[in-house]
Motif scaffolding. Structure first.
Motif, PDB file in Angstrom:
ATOM      1  N   ILE A  99      -4.496  32.172 -26.836  1.00 17.49           N
ATOM      2  CA  ILE A  99      -5.808  31.719 -27.273  1.00 17.49           C
ATOM      3  C   ILE A  99      -6.389  32.787 -28.192  1.00 17.49           C
ATOM      4  O   ILE A  99      -6.542  33.944 -27.798  1.00 17.49           O
ATOM      5  N   LEU A 100      -6.663  32.389 -29.427  1.00 15.09           N
ATOM      6  CA  LEU A 100      -7.278  33.275 -30.409  1.00 15.09           C
ATOM      7  C   LEU A 100      -8.772  32.941 -30.429  1.00 15.09           C
ATOM      8  O   LEU A 100      -9.168  31.858 -30.844  1.00 15.09           O
ATOM      9  N   HIS A 101      -9.592  33.854 -29.964  1.00 14.68           N
ATOM     10  CA  HIS A 101     -11.042  33.648 -29.928  1.00 14.68           C
ATOM     11  C   HIS A 101     -11.633  34.167 -31.237  1.00 14.68           C
ATOM     12  O   HIS A 101     -11.314  35.273 -31.665  1.00 14.68           O
ATOM     13  N   HIS A 102     -12.493  33.370 -31.854  1.00 10.79           N
ATOM     14  CA  HIS A 102     -13.181  33.803 -33.064  1.00 10.79           C
ATOM     15  C   HIS A 102     -14.655  33.453 -32.949  1.00 10.79           C
ATOM     16  O   HIS A 102     -15.100  32.910 -31.938  1.00 10.79           O
ATOM     17  N   ASN A 103     -15.428  33.772 -33.959  1.00  9.87           N
ATOM     18  CA  ASN A 103     -16.880  33.632 -33.893  1.00  9.87           C
ATOM     19  C   ASN A 103     -17.360  32.205 -33.666  1.00  9.87           C
ATOM     20  O   ASN A 103     -18.463  32.001 -33.170  1.00  9.87           O
ATOM     21  N   TYR A 104     -16.575  31.211 -34.028  1.00  9.03           N
ATOM     22  CA  TYR A 104     -17.023  29.820 -33.950  1.00  9.03           C
ATOM     23  C   TYR A 104     -16.236  28.997 -32.946  1.00  9.03           C
ATOM     24  O   TYR A 104     -16.287  27.780 -32.973  1.00  9.03           O
ATOM     25  N   ASN A 132       0.936  55.458 -32.963  1.00 13.07           N
ATOM     26  CA  ASN A 132       1.983  55.078 -32.026  1.00 13.07           C
ATOM     27  C   ASN A 132       1.380  54.033 -31.108  1.00 13.07           C
ATOM     28  O   ASN A 132       0.217  54.116 -30.748  1.00 13.07           O
ATOM     29  N   GLY A 133       2.176  53.082 -30.713  1.00 14.45           N
ATOM     30  CA  GLY A 133       1.650  52.040 -29.835  1.00 14.45           C
ATOM     31  C   GLY A 133       2.685  50.980 -29.564  1.00 14.45           C
ATOM     32  O   GLY A 133       3.867  51.270 -29.403  1.00 14.45           O
ATOM     33  N   TYR A 134       2.223  49.740 -29.534  1.00 19.85           N
ATOM     34  CA  TYR A 134       3.073  48.602 -29.216  1.00 19.85           C
ATOM     35  C   TYR A 134       2.778  47.466 -30.181  1.00 19.85           C
ATOM     36  O   TYR A 134       1.696  47.395 -30.759  1.00 19.85           O
ATOM     37  N   VAL A 135       3.753  46.578 -30.314  1.00 15.98           N
ATOM     38  CA  VAL A 135       3.562  45.339 -31.050  1.00 15.98           C
ATOM     39  C   VAL A 135       3.909  44.199 -30.106  1.00 15.98           C
ATOM     40  O   VAL A 135       5.009  44.142 -29.565  1.00 15.98           O
ATOM     41  N   VAL A 136       2.948  43.310 -29.904  1.00 17.40           N
ATOM     42  CA  VAL A 136       3.147  42.110 -29.091  1.00 17.40           C
ATOM     43  C   VAL A 136       3.489  40.984 -30.046  1.00 17.40           C
ATOM     44  O   VAL A 136       2.804  40.780 -31.051  1.00 17.40           O
ATOM     45  N   THR A 137       4.559  40.241 -29.731  1.00 16.54           N
ATOM     46  CA  THR A 137       4.963  39.118 -30.559  1.00 16.54           C
ATOM     47  C   THR A 137       5.072  37.869 -29.696  1.00 16.54           C
ATOM     48  O   THR A 137       5.735  37.883 -28.659  1.00 16.54           O
ATOM     49  N   CYS A 138       4.391  36.811 -30.130  1.00 16.32           N
ATOM     50  CA  CYS A 138       4.486  35.499 -29.481  1.00 16.32           C
ATOM     51  C   CYS A 138       4.961  34.528 -30.548  1.00 16.32           C
ATOM     52  O   CYS A 138       4.367  34.437 -31.620  1.00 16.32           O
ATOM     53  N   ARG A 139       6.021  33.815 -30.247  1.00 13.82           N
ATOM     54  CA  ARG A 139       6.664  32.989 -31.262  1.00 13.82           C
ATOM     55  C   ARG A 139       7.025  31.621 -30.699  1.00 13.82           C
ATOM     56  O   ARG A 139       7.442  31.513 -29.558  1.00 13.82           O
ATOM     57  N   GLY A 140       6.861  30.601 -31.540  1.00 12.17           N
ATOM     58  CA  GLY A 140       7.280  29.263 -31.153  1.00 12.17           C
ATOM     59  C   GLY A 140       6.510  28.190 -31.901  1.00 12.17           C
ATOM     60  O   GLY A 140       5.644  28.474 -32.724  1.00 12.17           O
ATOM     61  N   ASN A 141       6.853  26.945 -31.605  1.00  9.21           N
ATOM     62  CA  ASN A 141       6.198  25.800 -32.219  1.00  9.21           C
ATOM     63  C   ASN A 141       4.966  25.425 -31.423  1.00  9.21           C
ATOM     64  O   ASN A 141       4.991  25.425 -30.198  1.00  9.21           O
ATOM     65  N   ALA A 142       3.897  25.093 -32.139  1.00 11.06           N
ATOM     66  CA  ALA A 142       2.662  24.673 -31.487  1.00 11.06           C
ATOM     67  C   ALA A 142       1.911  23.736 -32.414  1.00 11.06           C
ATOM     68  O   ALA A 142       1.949  23.902 -33.634  1.00 11.06           O
ATOM     69  N   TYR A 143       1.258  22.750 -31.827  1.00  8.81           N
ATOM     70  CA  TYR A 143       0.380  21.902 -32.607  1.00  8.81           C
ATOM     71  C   TYR A 143      -0.906  22.659 -32.845  1.00  8.81           C
ATOM     72  O   TYR A 143      -1.420  23.341 -31.970  1.00  8.81           O
ATOM     73  N   PHE A 144      -1.422  22.542 -34.048  1.00  7.54           N
ATOM     74  CA  PHE A 144      -2.638  23.252 -34.423  1.00  7.54           C
ATOM     75  C   PHE A 144      -3.841  22.515 -33.878  1.00  7.54           C
ATOM     76  O   PHE A 144      -4.055  21.349 -34.178  1.00  7.54           O
ATOM     77  N   THR A 145      -4.622  23.193 -33.042  1.00  8.23           N
ATOM     78  CA  THR A 145      -5.836  22.601 -32.499  1.00  8.23           C
ATOM     79  C   THR A 145      -6.998  23.551 -32.734  1.00  8.23           C
ATOM     80  O   THR A 145      -6.826  24.763 -32.751  1.00  8.23           O
ATOM     81  N   LYS A 146      -8.154  22.980 -32.927  1.00  9.40           N
ATOM     82  CA  LYS A 146      -9.376  23.765 -33.096  1.00  9.40           C
ATOM     83  C   LYS A 146     -10.330  23.328 -31.989  1.00  9.40           C
ATOM     84  O   LYS A 146     -10.557  22.143 -31.808  1.00  9.40           O
ATOM     85  N   VAL A 147     -10.875  24.249 -31.264  1.00  7.02           N
ATOM     86  CA  VAL A 147     -11.864  23.932 -30.249  1.00  7.02           C
ATOM     87  C   VAL A 147     -13.118  24.713 -30.616  1.00  7.02           C
ATOM     88  O   VAL A 147     -13.091  25.925 -30.708  1.00  7.02           O
ATOM     89  N   SER A 148     -14.200  24.011 -30.822  1.00  6.99           N
ATOM     90  CA  SER A 148     -15.466  24.642 -31.162  1.00  6.99           C
ATOM     91  C   SER A 148     -16.300  24.858 -29.924  1.00  6.99           C
ATOM     92  O   SER A 148     -16.176  24.127 -28.952  1.00  6.99           O
ATOM     93  N   LEU A 149     -17.162  25.845 -29.985  1.00  4.79           N
ATOM     94  CA  LEU A 149     -18.091  26.103 -28.888  1.00  4.79           C
ATOM     95  C   LEU A 149     -19.206  25.093 -28.909  1.00  4.79           C
ATOM     96  O   LEU A 149     -19.568  24.528 -29.848  1.00  4.79           O
TER      97      LEU A 149
END
Length: 149
Positions: A99-104, A132-149
């Motif tokens: 889940i990518l949370h953004h301002n809207y 120095n740190g880490y890289v998190v990678t999430c990969r795959g097919n997904a349908y694009f959905t937008k959920v507004s607040l």
């Protein structure tokens, strides 16, 4: 007040929640209905990235159900604390919903039937001034959905 969800809004990701697909109920029919996801924040791996620390390019394919995208989400984390590694390790090689949370609102990538693959790697540099740190990678097919607040 009117808020238009344009691609520019998605550049301002404020938080990323990564959920084990087994810990949440978000079936494919919810994706098609553009329903929101309900989850326990305590079960999620939560990352607060800087704007420049997250990339989520995708290739698109039109289907009868909507736009199917092949995502590769990369999040850079610039610390190597043992607590960070323990949290990252807990989801290693799991199927996840992101889940990518953004301002809207939020963008939900993945569902129970189509979860994303999760891995992380050390990001070490030989440059003493580099991060120095880490890289998190999430990969795959997904349908694009937008959920507004």
């Amino acid at each position: 007040m009117i808020h238009a969800l344009t691609p520019d809004n998605y550049k301002n990701i404020t938080k990323v929640s990564i959920l084990d697909a087994r810990d949440v109920f978000y079936p494919f029919k919810y994706v098609l209905q553009k329903r929101d996801i309900v989850f326990d924040e305590d079960l999620a791996l939560v990352i607060y990235p800087m704007v420049e620390d997250i990339k989520y390019p995708a290739t698109s394919k039109m289907t009868d159900a909507g736009v199917l995208r092949d995502y590769k989400i990369e999040i850079s984390i610039n610390n190597q604390l043992p607590e960070t590694e323990a949290q990252l390790e807990a989801k290693m090689n799991r199927k996840v919903i992101v889940i990518l949370h953004h301002n809207y609102g939020k963008i939900i990538l993945g569902c129970n039937e189509m979860p994303l693959e999760y891995i992380y790697n050390d990001e070490n540099t030989t440059n003493p001034q580099g991060d120095n740190g880490y890289v998190v990678t999430c990969r795959g097919n997904a349908y694009f959905t937008k959920v507004s607040l």
